[in-house]
Structures are given as C-alpha cells and as structure tokens.
Scaffold this motif. Structure first.
Motif, short mmCIF file in Angstrom:
data_model
loop_
_atom_site.label_atom_id
_atom_site.label_comp_id
_atom_site.label_asym_id
_atom_site.label_seq_id
_atom_site.Cartn_x
_atom_site.Cartn_y
_atom_site.Cartn_z
N ALA A 55 0.84 -1.20 0.00
CA ALA A 55 0.00 0.00 0.00
C ALA A 55 0.88 1.25 0.00
N ALA A 56 1.96 1.23 0.77
CA ALA A 56 2.88 2.37 0.82
C ALA A 56 3.55 2.59 -0.53
N ARG A 57 3.90 1.50 -1.20
CA ARG A 57 4.54 1.64 -2.52
C ARG A 57 3.57 2.24 -3.53
N ARG A 58 2.31 1.87 -3.42
CA ARG A 58 1.31 2.47 -4.32
C ARG A 58 1.13 3.95 -4.00
N SER A 59 1.19 4.32 -2.71
CA SER A 59 1.12 5.74 -2.33
C SER A 59 2.26 6.52 -2.97
N LEU A 60 3.42 5.89 -3.04
CA LEU A 60 4.58 6.53 -3.64
C LEU A 60 4.35 6.75 -5.14
N GLU A 61 3.74 5.75 -5.81
CA GLU A 61 3.44 5.91 -7.24
C GLU A 61 2.42 7.03 -7.45
N MET A 62 1.46 7.16 -6.54
CA MET A 62 0.51 8.28 -6.59
C MET A 62 1.27 9.60 -6.48
N ALA A 63 2.23 9.66 -5.56
CA ALA A 63 3.00 10.88 -5.33
C ALA A 63 3.79 11.28 -6.58
N ILE A 64 4.38 10.27 -7.26
CA ILE A 64 5.17 10.55 -8.47
C ILE A 64 4.26 11.11 -9.57
N ALA A 65 3.07 10.50 -9.73
CA ALA A 65 2.12 10.99 -10.74
C ALA A 65 1.70 12.42 -10.43
N GLN A 66 1.42 12.72 -9.17
CA GLN A 66 1.03 14.09 -8.80
C GLN A 66 2.16 15.08 -9.04
N SER A 67 3.39 14.65 -8.75
CA SER A 67 4.54 15.53 -8.97
C SER A 67 4.71 15.86 -10.45
N ARG A 68 4.53 14.84 -11.30
CA ARG A 68 4.67 15.07 -12.74
C ARG A 68 3.57 15.97 -13.29
N MET A 69 2.42 16.01 -12.59
CA MET A 69 1.34 16.92 -12.98
C MET A 69 1.41 18.24 -12.21
N GLN A 70 2.54 18.45 -11.51
CA GLN A 70 2.82 19.68 -10.78
C GLN A 70 1.85 19.95 -9.63
N ASP A 71 1.23 18.89 -9.12
CA ASP A 71 0.43 19.02 -7.89
C ASP A 71 1.37 18.70 -6.73
N TYR A 72 2.21 19.68 -6.39
CA TYR A 72 3.28 19.42 -5.44
C TYR A 72 2.78 19.23 -4.01
N THR A 73 1.71 19.93 -3.66
CA THR A 73 1.15 19.76 -2.31
C THR A 73 0.59 18.34 -2.15
N GLY A 74 -0.21 17.90 -3.14
CA GLY A 74 -0.76 16.55 -3.09
C GLY A 74 0.33 15.50 -3.16
N SER A 75 1.34 15.75 -3.98
CA SER A 75 2.47 14.82 -4.10
C SER A 75 3.18 14.64 -2.76
N GLN A 76 3.38 15.75 -2.09
CA GLN A 76 4.06 15.71 -0.79
C GLN A 76 3.24 14.91 0.22
N GLU A 77 1.92 15.10 0.24
CA GLU A 77 1.05 14.36 1.16
C GLU A 77 1.12 12.86 0.90
N SER A 78 1.06 12.46 -0.37
CA SER A 78 1.09 11.04 -0.72
C SER A 78 2.43 10.42 -0.36
N ALA A 79 3.53 11.15 -0.59
CA ALA A 79 4.87 10.62 -0.28
C ALA A 79 5.06 10.47 1.22
N ILE A 80 4.56 11.44 1.99
CA ILE A 80 4.67 11.36 3.45
C ILE A 80 3.85 10.16 3.97
N GLU A 81 2.68 9.94 3.36
CA GLU A 81 1.87 8.78 3.73
C GLU A 81 2.63 7.48 3.46
N ALA A 82 3.33 7.43 2.33
CA ALA A 82 4.13 6.25 2.00
C ALA A 82 5.22 6.00 3.05
N LEU A 83 5.85 7.08 3.51
CA LEU A 83 6.93 6.95 4.49
C LEU A 83 6.46 6.31 5.80
#
Length: 616
Positions: free
Chosen positions: A129-157
C-alpha cells in the motif's frame, strides 16, 4: 501448481505450455506459449488462470504493446473481482498503473495506484500500500500538484520498512524534496535530498540525488557549492554512461556560466547536447536547449532564438506543455516584436493552468469520493448498529436470567474448585510437616539412641557389629537429612542444588542447567515443596538402581510452565516398572497434586528420561 509440473505434464496441457513459456528466452515465443496455455485452460477457476493473465500483461508491456497489456489487465481485474480475490484485484490495478506510466497518462496512473493501494490496505499489506502511495506521489509531482504529491509521499513513508524498502524510502524523500524545491523551500528540499541520498542503494540513484542537491544550490545562487558537487559527480560517472555524463557536464558548465557570465562554456554545452541527441534523451534535450538559449541570449540573439525554437519543438515532441510554455516565454523575451508567439503562449499557458488545475481537482476528487464512500459505509454501519441495539434490548431481558443462572453455577464451580485447591495445598503442607516431624524424631531419638548404644558396646562387642551399627546410624542420619526442613524462601535454590549434589555419588557426573533463569520467588510454597521432594526421589532412585555415570537436570520456563528435564545414561527399565516400582508412583501423586504432568521415556539399556511440567 509446481506439484503438477513435477509429476509430469501432458504435452498439450495448459501447464505444459506455461512451463515452456517460462523457459523460452524470446518474449514473442513466451507470449505464443502463454496464448496456447490460455486456450487449453478450460477451467477458469484454475489457479493458473490469473497467473497467465499477469504474465501476458508483463510481456506485452515489455514489447510496448500497451493496448494488449491493458486488455489483459482489465481481464485480470474482472476475474479477480468475480472470485473476490482482493490480492489479485490490487495487483491488476497496479499493473494498469504501470502501463499508464509508460503512456505518460499521469491521471490514470494516480487512479489505478489509488485503487491498488485501497485493496492492499483491505488485506493488511501496508508495505505494498505504501509503494502504491509513492506511485501516486510521483504521478502528482509530474502533474505539478506538489502539495498533493508531498502528502502522498509522506503517507508512504509511514508504512515503508526502514531496512527492506530502502529504494522506496529514497524515492519518497526525493519526491518530497522536488515538492519543496518547486515551492521555493530550498533548505527543506536540501534536507530531503540528503535523506534520499542516505537511503540510496545504487550509484545511479546516488548521482541523481547529488545532482539535485547541486541544482538547489544553483537555485540559491550558491554557485561555488553547486560547481563543487557537479565536478565531483562528473568524475564519478562511468565513462560509458553518456546520459549521466551529459546531464552533469551540462549542469556544471551552465552553473560556471551563471557564476561568471563572461566565461565561454559553449563547447561543454554543445558536447552535452550532442550526447543527448545521440542517445535520444528527450528530457535532457529540453534542458540543453534551455541552457544554450540562455547562454546566447546576450551573446548571439539569432542562436539564442534558434535554440529556443528547438526547445519549443522538443516540448511539442514530448507533449510537455510546461516546456512549450517556457520556450514560448523565452522566444517572446528574445523577440518581443514577433507577435506570432503571443497567441500560442496565451493558449498554451491557459491549457497548462487548466491541465494542472484539473489534475489537482481530479486527485482531490478521487480522495474525497473515497472518504465520502467510507463515511456512507460508516453511516450504514451506524444505522445497522442502532437496529442491532434495539434488537439486543429485546433479547437482553431474556439473557439476564440466563446470565444470573450461569453466574450462580460458575460461582458454585469456583467455590468447589477453590476448596479443592485449598485442600490440595493443605494436604501438601500436612505431608511436608509430617515428613519434617518424622525426620526430627528419627534424628533426635532413634539416631541418638543408636549412637549411645554404639558408645556403650564399643569395648565389649566385636568390631563387625559396631560397623553394622554405625552403618544403621548413618542411614538414619541420611533419612533425617533427606526429610529435614526445606527453606522455601530466598535460600530455596541453594538448598535444592546442595541436596542434588549431596545425593549424587562422587563417581557419577551431575549436570544442572538453567536453574538460575527460573523466577523462583514467584512460585508458591506448595509447588516448591513438591519440586524439592520429587527431584530428591529421582536422585535417590538413580543412586539405588540406575547404574548411571551421567545425570542431567535442565530447568526452563516455556509458555508459563516450569519444565524440568531429567535424564541419565543408566540401565533403564520398562515403563510399567517405572510407574509401579521404585517409589515413583508417589512422585506422580505429588506432581498431580499441583496440576502438573509427568512424562517417562525409557527402555532397557537406554537410560531414563523424565519431563516434569508445572504451571507457574
């Protein structure tokens, strides 16, 4: 499945073709055999079926046959849903996320990774589940949703394992750093890049993270630090890794120029560009054209415009709105009189804003819809719970009488059991007191009388008679000592070990192990008395009958039980003889009185093993 393969397989069965697919080297041959296996698989409930679909997805992806890969991923999802197999459902969504990542469809990556993560959480697999959260974060980062990306990456951690998931931890910190950098929080970005570097497992990732640190220093105009890092990286990159060499050389040259605008770094920038062209590094080409256009802006405007146009064309090839907008902005700055770029810039800027806004809204909506769905489920559960409570009230009146009756019976059983246990304890103490009293009587009366008779007859009775009387005297003293008062307090273990050592003859080796690890202070008095007498009985019987040369006593605590393992290498005996003779029937009675168990293992000529288990 492996059992079927090992037992021999018919050469036209699904398993036969599946095994051939595994052993083939060419991907096309693998797919052909997988197709044959699917055609032979008549039972769709077979455990091989989802596995075949998964292999098909993987190899079509390898061949960049993404339509086929998506078709089989959808088939796997439908099959897993029909079977209600959450693990396969989660994997199917993950496979679709990977396919869309190759297609650069970041919204679809996020949606499928989100679904996969949800199902992995349902089965309690927090790591995946954490690895999938990280993939969500990467997708958000590539779409320049940096706030959402940060939240998803922190959840993965929160769920990643610090030892097993170092690569994912490294990537998560890198994504968080990218978010910080793009929001202008450079010091925070540096800390996160350093964390990414700390968890990095290979040279390639390590060099990328160091490069990113150099770029942050470049953003902060700390050019000397940035140059130092880029020089170090460039010296460590393998000579045949031209993509990395191009990236580091380009960044190094451009940073040197930023530090000193009079410096000519055109050769280095051109060299990086040629490497990137040779290896079709589309993302790298965008950066090279940007750097060259900036370098020539105040040196050669024609060249600067040409590189800006190349920058724009590369952005169009890469379908990167962000690159196109930046390139058009550069062209407008270089040739403000040329109005042909104005409408394109306005149009693409609006498209970029709408795309980014739509992506942010999409990501937020997916999360919101899931949260609302969970709230509705919770609401339904709450309504069901209220109905259950009403039904329970009706039943409770009937249960009360039943409960009272059961409580009365339980209380009666408890009183009976308590009295029984109390009686057992009193009986153990009574036996101990009796043994102690007899021991004292033997010592004070019988042994002393024998000693006085010996003293009076010593002068008139033959020596042999005196020796026999002395033997009788010694035996009475031994009986007295064996049944003397037992210290059940702090001196218990010391007295127990002394007893065992004293009984054991000098020609027999005694090994005692583990006794110091037992919490003797927590064991009640009655159990200590029984343990003492039982081990005493074992040693006395060993001394009289076993003819052993080695005796071992091992103490250990296991599952709230005190276990005592007795073994010797004596002559052994039949089990029935053990129970009916040698006084060991009395031992069983003692052990049973404290709810313990006694297990014998013996054969003639093979020694004796006894296991005592006593609840603590």
């Amino acid at each position: 499945m492996q059992d079927k393969l090992d037992m021999g397989i018919e050469n036209d069965s699904a398993y036969y073709f599946f095994e051939r697919a595994i052993n083939e080297e060419k991907i096309s041959a693998k797919i052909q055999n997988l197709n044959q296996s699917l055609s032979k698989l008549h039972n769709k409930k077979d455990s091989l079926y989802p596995l075949l679909l998964d292999y098909k997805i993987y190899y079509h992806n390898r061949l960049e046959e993404f339509d086929s890969a998506l078709f089989f991923a959808d088939s796997l999802e439908r099959l897993a849903t029909f079977r209600k197999d959450t693990n396969w459902i989660a994997l199917a969504f993950y496979r679709k996320a990977v396919i869309h990542r190759y297609l650069d469809n970041q919204e679809a990556v996020f949606k499928n990774a989100f679904e996969s993560r949800k199902h992995y959480l349902q089965i309690g697999d927090s790591t995946k589940a954490a690895r999938r959260s990280l993939e969500m974060a990467i997708a958000q980062s590539r779409m320049q949703d940096y706030t959402g990306s940060q939240e998803s990456a922190i959840e993965a951690l929160r769920y990643l394992n610090r030892e097993k998931d170092r690569q994912y931890l490294s990537s998560a910190h890198n994504i968080i750093a990218i978010a910080y950098r793009n929001q202008g929080f450079y010091n925070d970005a540096l800390n996160e890049y350093k964390n990414a570097l700390r968890y990095s497992k290979n040279l390639e990732d390590s060099l990328i993270y160091q490069n990113n640190i150099g770029l942050v220093y470049q953003d902060q105009k700390k050019y000397k630090k940035a140059i130092s890092i880029f020089q170090k990286i460039y010296s460590e990159v393998p000579q045949d890794d031209y993509r990395s060499r191009a990236r580091n050389l380009d960044n190094l040259a451009f940073t040197k120029w930023l530090r000193n605008k009079h410096l000519d770094v055109s050769l280095e920038l051109q060299q990086a560009l040629q490497w990137r062209k040779a290896y079709n590094d589309k993302s790298g080409l965008t950066t090279s054209y940007f750097h060259l256009s900036e370098f020539y802006k105040n040196r050669n405007k024609i060249k600067a415009i040409d590189y800006a146009k190349n920058w724009l064309e590369t952005g169009e090839t890469n379908t990167s709105l962000h690159s196109q907008v930046d390139a058009l902005k550069q062209l407008l700055a270089l040739s403000p009189s040329d109005t042909s770029y104005v409408s394109a810039y306005i149009h693409l800027s609006d498209s970029l804003k709408k795309t980014n806004l739509r992506a942010k809204n999409t990501f937020a909506k997916i999360k919101f819809d899931e949260e609302r769905k969970q709230q509705e489920i919770s609401s339904l559960k709450a309504s069901a719970a209220l109905q259950t409570i009403e039904n329970q009230k009706i039943k409770t009146r009937n249960y009360i009488l039943m409960f009272v009756a059961m409580l009365t019976i339980a209380l009666a059983i408890f009183i009976f059991y308590y009295n029984r246990q109390k009686h057992k304890k009193e009986k153990i103490i009574e036996i101990y007191n009796t043994e102690t009293r007899i021991s004292k009587k033997i010592h004070d009366e019988l042994a002393n009388d024998i000693y006085n008779i010996m003293s009076g007859l010593e002068a008139v009775v033959p020596t042999k008679i005196i020796d026999k009387l002395e033997s009788i005297y010694s035996r009475t003293r031994d009986i007295s000592r064996e049944n003397s008062k037992i210290d059940t307090g702090s001196g218990y273990l010391k007295q127990l070990v002394a007893l065992l050592s004293n009984i054991c003859p000098a020609n027999i080796r005694l090994i005692i192990s583990g006794e110091n690890n037992i919490p003797w202070s927590t064991i009640n008095r009655e159990k200590k008395l029984v343990i003492y007498r039982v081990l005493q009985e074992f040693m006395v019987n060993m001394k009289k009958h076993s003819k052993a040369s080695l005796v071992a006593l091992v103490f250990n605590e296991e599952n709230r039980y005190l276990k005592i393992h007795y073994s010797d290498n004596g002559i052994g005996t039949a089990k029935e003889a053990i129970k009916n003779g040698n006084g060991l029937q009395n031992v069983e009675n003692r052990i049973f009185s404290i709810n313990g168990t006694l297990t014998f293992e013996t054969e003639k000529g093979k020694g004796l093993k006894i296991l005592i288990a006593i609840p603590l």
